[in-house]
Scaffold this motif. Sequence first.
Motif, PDB file in Angstrom:
ATOM      1  N   UNK A  79      72.471  -3.200  35.622  1.00 52.04           N
ATOM      2  CA  UNK A  79      72.294  -3.941  36.857  1.00 52.04           C
ATOM      3  C   UNK A  79      70.997  -3.573  37.549  1.00 52.04           C
ATOM      4  N   UNK A  80      71.078  -3.337  38.833  1.00 49.13           N
ATOM      5  CA  UNK A  80      69.900  -2.984  39.612  1.00 49.13           C
ATOM      6  C   UNK A  80      69.793  -1.477  39.846  1.00 49.13           C
ATOM      7  N   UNK A  81      70.654  -0.709  39.160  1.00 49.42           N
ATOM      8  CA  UNK A  81      70.630   0.736  39.354  1.00 49.42           C
ATOM      9  C   UNK A  81      69.362   1.334  38.775  1.00 49.42           C
ATOM     10  N   UNK A  82      68.894   2.451  39.339  1.00 53.96           N
ATOM     11  CA  UNK A  82      67.754   3.148  38.725  1.00 53.96           C
ATOM     12  C   UNK A  82      68.104   3.599  37.311  1.00 53.96           C
ATOM     13  N   UNK A  83      67.113   3.656  36.440  1.00 56.74           N
ATOM     14  CA  UNK A  83      67.354   4.075  35.069  1.00 56.74           C
ATOM     15  C   UNK A  83      67.726   5.552  34.990  1.00 56.74           C
ATOM     16  N   UNK A  84      68.686   5.866  34.120  1.00 56.45           N
ATOM     17  CA  UNK A  84      69.077   7.252  33.831  1.00 56.45           C
ATOM     18  C   UNK A  84      68.187   7.714  32.683  1.00 56.45           C
ATOM     19  N   UNK A  85      67.394   8.760  32.888  1.00 55.12           N
ATOM     20  CA  UNK A  85      66.361   9.129  31.921  1.00 55.12           C
ATOM     21  C   UNK A  85      66.680  10.441  31.220  1.00 55.12           C
ATOM     22  N   UNK A  86      66.084  10.594  30.045  1.00 49.46           N
ATOM     23  CA  UNK A  86      66.186  11.824  29.271  1.00 49.46           C
ATOM     24  C   UNK A  86      65.243  11.743  28.086  1.00 49.46           C
ATOM     25  N   UNK A  87      65.404  12.700  27.152  1.00 49.55           N
ATOM     26  CA  UNK A  87      64.542  12.756  25.968  1.00 49.55           C
ATOM     27  C   UNK A  87      65.384  12.785  24.699  1.00 49.55           C
ATOM     28  N   UNK A  88      65.017  11.946  23.739  1.00 53.78           N
ATOM     29  CA  UNK A  88      65.536  12.064  22.377  1.00 53.78           C
ATOM     30  C   UNK A  88      64.592  13.007  21.652  1.00 53.78           C
ATOM     31  N   UNK A  89      65.089  14.145  21.278  1.00 54.26           N
ATOM     32  CA  UNK A  89      64.208  15.186  20.751  1.00 54.26           C
ATOM     33  C   UNK A  89      63.706  14.885  19.341  1.00 54.26           C
ATOM     34  N   UNK A  99      82.293  -1.083  27.455  1.00 50.88           N
ATOM     35  CA  UNK A  99      83.642  -1.063  26.897  1.00 50.88           C
ATOM     36  C   UNK A  99      84.600  -0.524  27.949  1.00 50.88           C
ATOM     37  N   UNK A 100      85.737  -1.189  28.098  1.00 54.86           N
ATOM     38  CA  UNK A 100      86.741  -0.761  29.068  1.00 54.86           C
ATOM     39  C   UNK A 100      88.069  -0.556  28.348  1.00 54.86           C
ATOM     40  N   UNK A 101      88.885   0.390  28.808  1.00 52.64           N
ATOM     41  CA  UNK A 101      88.849   1.094  30.093  1.00 52.64           C
ATOM     42  C   UNK A 101      88.006   2.364  30.107  1.00 52.64           C
ATOM     43  N   UNK A 102      87.234   2.626  29.035  1.00 52.76           N
ATOM     44  CA  UNK A 102      86.441   3.854  29.005  1.00 52.76           C
ATOM     45  C   UNK A 102      85.195   3.786  29.887  1.00 52.76           C
ATOM     46  N   UNK A 103      84.718   2.567  30.186  1.00 50.85           N
ATOM     47  CA  UNK A 103      83.490   2.343  30.952  1.00 50.85           C
ATOM     48  C   UNK A 103      82.303   3.066  30.292  1.00 50.85           C
ATOM     49  N   UNK A 104      82.071   2.725  29.040  1.00 48.56           N
ATOM     50  CA  UNK A 104      80.944   3.302  28.317  1.00 48.56           C
ATOM     51  C   UNK A 104      80.222   2.210  27.547  1.00 48.56           C
ATOM     52  N   UNK A 130      77.869   6.982  29.496  1.00 48.56           N
ATOM     53  CA  UNK A 130      79.124   6.951  30.225  1.00 48.56           C
ATOM     54  C   UNK A 130      78.867   6.485  31.651  1.00 48.56           C
ATOM     55  N   UNK A 131      79.509   5.388  32.029  1.00 50.11           N
ATOM     56  CA  UNK A 131      79.335   4.823  33.358  1.00 50.11           C
ATOM     57  C   UNK A 131      80.472   5.261  34.284  1.00 50.11           C
ATOM     58  N   UNK A 132      80.178   5.202  35.577  1.00 53.15           N
ATOM     59  CA  UNK A 132      81.243   5.309  36.562  1.00 53.15           C
ATOM     60  C   UNK A 132      82.093   4.035  36.504  1.00 53.15           C
ATOM     61  N   UNK A 133      83.219   4.071  37.183  1.00 45.36           N
ATOM     62  CA  UNK A 133      84.107   2.906  37.202  1.00 45.36           C
ATOM     63  C   UNK A 133      83.413   1.745  37.913  1.00 45.36           C
ATOM     64  N   UNK A 134      83.303   0.616  37.227  1.00 47.91           N
ATOM     65  CA  UNK A 134      82.595  -0.538  37.772  1.00 47.91           C
ATOM     66  C   UNK A 134      83.533  -1.445  38.557  1.00 47.91           C
ATOM     67  N   UNK A 135      82.989  -2.059  39.594  1.00 52.99           N
ATOM     68  CA  UNK A 135      83.745  -3.067  40.325  1.00 52.99           C
ATOM     69  C   UNK A 135      83.945  -4.299  39.439  1.00 52.99           C
ATOM     70  N   UNK A 139      80.825  -6.477  38.809  1.00 51.18           N
ATOM     71  CA  UNK A 139      79.564  -5.811  38.467  1.00 51.18           C
ATOM     72  C   UNK A 139      79.057  -6.261  37.096  1.00 51.18           C
ATOM     73  N   UNK A 140      77.757  -6.181  36.922  1.00 49.18           N
ATOM     74  CA  UNK A 140      77.120  -6.508  35.644  1.00 49.18           C
ATOM     75  C   UNK A 140      77.624  -5.553  34.573  1.00 49.18           C
ATOM     76  N   UNK A 141      78.063  -6.102  33.438  1.00 47.83           N
ATOM     77  CA  UNK A 141      78.609  -5.291  32.335  1.00 47.83           C
ATOM     78  C   UNK A 141      77.598  -5.088  31.212  1.00 47.83           C
ATOM     79  N   UNK A 142      76.355  -5.403  31.400  1.00 43.18           N
ATOM     80  CA  UNK A 142      75.339  -5.205  30.369  1.00 43.18           C
ATOM     81  C   UNK A 142      74.558  -3.922  30.660  1.00 43.18           C
ATOM     82  N   UNK A 143      74.377  -3.107  29.623  1.00 43.92           N
ATOM     83  CA  UNK A 143      73.635  -1.848  29.734  1.00 43.92           C
ATOM     84  C   UNK A 143      72.471  -1.916  28.750  1.00 43.92           C
TER      85      UNK A 143
END
Length: 618
Positions: free
Chosen positions: A119-129, A93-98, A62-67, A70-74
């Motif tokens: 884009x150039x944002x830092x990666x959001x990290x976690x673990x797939x258990x 996907x819009x308007x959900x921004x996900x 889930x992304x914040x609202x993009x300008x 902004x780059x739309x590739x995740x």
Amino acid sequence: MKKTLLYLGIVATAAAAFIYGVTAFRQTFATPDWKILQAPDDQEICFVLYTVDDRVLNLTAQLYQLDPGADRTVYLDIKMDDRWVEIAAEQVQEPEFLAEFQIRNWDDSRAFEYQVRQGKSPGYTGWIRQNPREQDEIVLAAFTGNSNTNRGPRPDLIENIQRLDPDLLFFSGDQVYDHQNHLTSWLLFGRQFGEITRSRPTVVIPDDHDVGNANLWGAGGEPGFDGYQDPAYVRQVENAQTSHLPDPYDPTPIKRGIGTYYTSLKWGGIGFAILEDRKFKSQIDILDREVLEEAGVVFSRPDHIEKLPDPALLDVPRGKLLGERQLAFLAEWTADWEDQEMKAVLSQAPFTAVAHLHGPSLVSLAADLDSNGWPQSARDRALRMIRKGFAVMINGDQHLATVVQMGVETWGDAGYSFSVPSIVNHYRRWWSPDQKPSPLPAGELAYTGDYRDPLGNQITMHAYANPNPTRADYNRWTAQGAGFGVVKFNKGERTITLECWPRGCDITDPNCQQYPGWPITIQQEDNYGRPPEAWLPNLIIRDVTEPVVQIRKEPDGEILYTLRIQGSSFQPPVFQEGTYSIIIRSGDQQVTLPGVEAGPREDSEPLIISLQDRESLP
């Protein structure tokens, strides 16, 4: 005396509501909506939800609202040999921004660190258990009712979940209460709970407030009595909240192009049915209100009844609750035990109406049609199907934590239901029956035992967490009846332990106690409490352990139940004398024993069975 206590309770509740309301007002406007929509610290990813089922990873970022520019590739990366390897890329996907990822042939035998980047944002990290299929105990933490009357963070919940370290999270509905701008409140939900969802599989199902309704009457997609939100809005909400779930059992859209998401999930050897218990529910226009009012029924609003001479007046046999599609799904799910040792049903609300008093004024209702206790005949059809898989039911919605064993033909002949407390219990309800239980039970809770709920359904109340603003030793959360639920599945002993924790205390501290009446431990087989009338011979299976046993009634072939047994012996109970087919499965081996006579438990000789000595049947 009882009236005096009632008045005191009303005064105390009103005072508490005023104080809480002032605090909530400040918290509500502490973070303006425009700040929630904007990404902090150049991190465009707000939070991640994922599940893994049958070696398929479904992950939604889930992304914040993009300008606009902004780059739309995740991108989705996993760490291999200490370096990040890109495994997928998706468009926002819009308007959900996900961004929605589905990775097949996922190796769930090990854990993977992942990152999601845009884009150039830092990666959001976690673990797939890793799939915890080898663990003897699987732990689920369950939540409901995240009211935005308090929009602050949830540090007490996050810290307790990190202490508990459950294998699976379940949010049963009303994650947001905005009713108009889902994205803002959904991002707020992610900021509140993203720290625990980033590294745990999470089941989320939306309820009425999520899709912008005071009460949701699905009716297969028809508009409801209070305006059932615009279908485009419903689609946006469901896409945001459920796109990380396994693929729907039947994705065929309902009326007005609204989709479906009911499905199943296997994790750690536990099979979960994920229901949409309101989407097909009949609307109240199925009732002939004029006839009911002539019979003495008094409505305070379309779904609230103040006076009800006889609950049977409301029972419309043609009424629907789960609908035919979900009943067909449950028939298949209860019979399928592949990679499953125990089962649970995850739904929005319990299949009963347990609240007698509602709201800050303690309004007394004779019946609440918003509950899943109505339509009664449709409720009974659902319970008859669920019990065939010995499944415990886990849900929320009611603003009142309860453990109830359901009854259909008689008390206790169906499964146990655990309705968990609200995260923020802004609209409180009470279990307060007029009749005394018989016999009067011992213990801390006076009103447990066999009852008929306000809609006439047979229930056995085992525990309830009524709000109590007058208790000086309660913190504000406990006084509200707020908290969360924990369900522990012990696969070795086939027990299910239900825990109900208040907010605002450390669950590892001995002074932090569960609500009175909890914990409750039941046996798996308690979820089909129908008393046996006869027994089939004791089955002794020589060459396998824990096979699946299915009992079918002859001659029509109706499946009575299906169960993965413990060990290698089992004497199947049945509910009338006659002949039955017994089907025994283990892996790709199967034996069918037709024409087996049922009788008294002690009168039959054991049946010694070897799957390897018989021809496997399809």
